[in-house]
Design an enzyme around this catalytic site. Structure first.
Site: not given
Length: 158
Positions: A48-50
């Site tokens: 998700g962060c990527t």
């Protein structure tokens, strides 16, 4: 930060400092005169962060055309941020909030449940600060897909 001192829309952002992914000290006050997007996320290099970082990266030139800088913040180290930034070819700076100063100022650490276990974690959140250093808009509990585009659209309408 107590509820009494919590940053709310229309209030000035406190003078925050933090170490960036390149090991330099960033003073938030030094970015005055431009819009600033500060987005908090749980951890470098997770799916998700990527995705979220990639969406902000892909729109970065459009944010800059609107005189807006982007800062990513998590509790990861500067070295972790540097690896993440390099691998994902990310053009903006990252704050290594290892002491949680920024997270606490923006009240983004809350109890979360993962696989039935409770823990304190960073709730994905984004804050738009106006050129005078005042909180203009906040998004809490962000869903990643399309979020960066929604922030850009909001900025364009501001």
């Amino acid at each position: 930060m107590s509820e009494k001192h919590r940053i709310t829309i229309g209030t000035r952002i406190p003078s925050l400092k933090g170490v960036t992914d390149d090991g330099n000290l960033l003073e938030l006050d030094k970015l005055a005169g431009q819009w600033i997007v500060i987005y908090f996320y749980p951890r470098d290099a997770t799916p998700g962060c990527t995705t979220e970082a990639g969406e902000f990266r892909d729109l970065y030139a459009k944010f800059r055309k609107r005189n807006c800088e982007i800062l990513g913040v998590s509790r990861d180290t500067a070295a972790s941020h540097a690896r993440f930034r390099q691998k994902q070819v990310l053009p903006f700076r990252w704050i290594a909030d290892t002491d949680e100063t920024w997270c606490k100022a923006f009240d983004v650490i809350h109890e979360k449940v993962l696989y039935g276990k409770r823990h304190l974690g960073v709730v994905r959140s984004t804050f738009l600060i106006d050129p005078d250093g005042t909180l203009h808009t906040e998004w809490r509990g962000v869903k990643v897909a399309g979020h960066a585009a929604a922030v850009l659209a909001h900025l364009a309408a501001a």
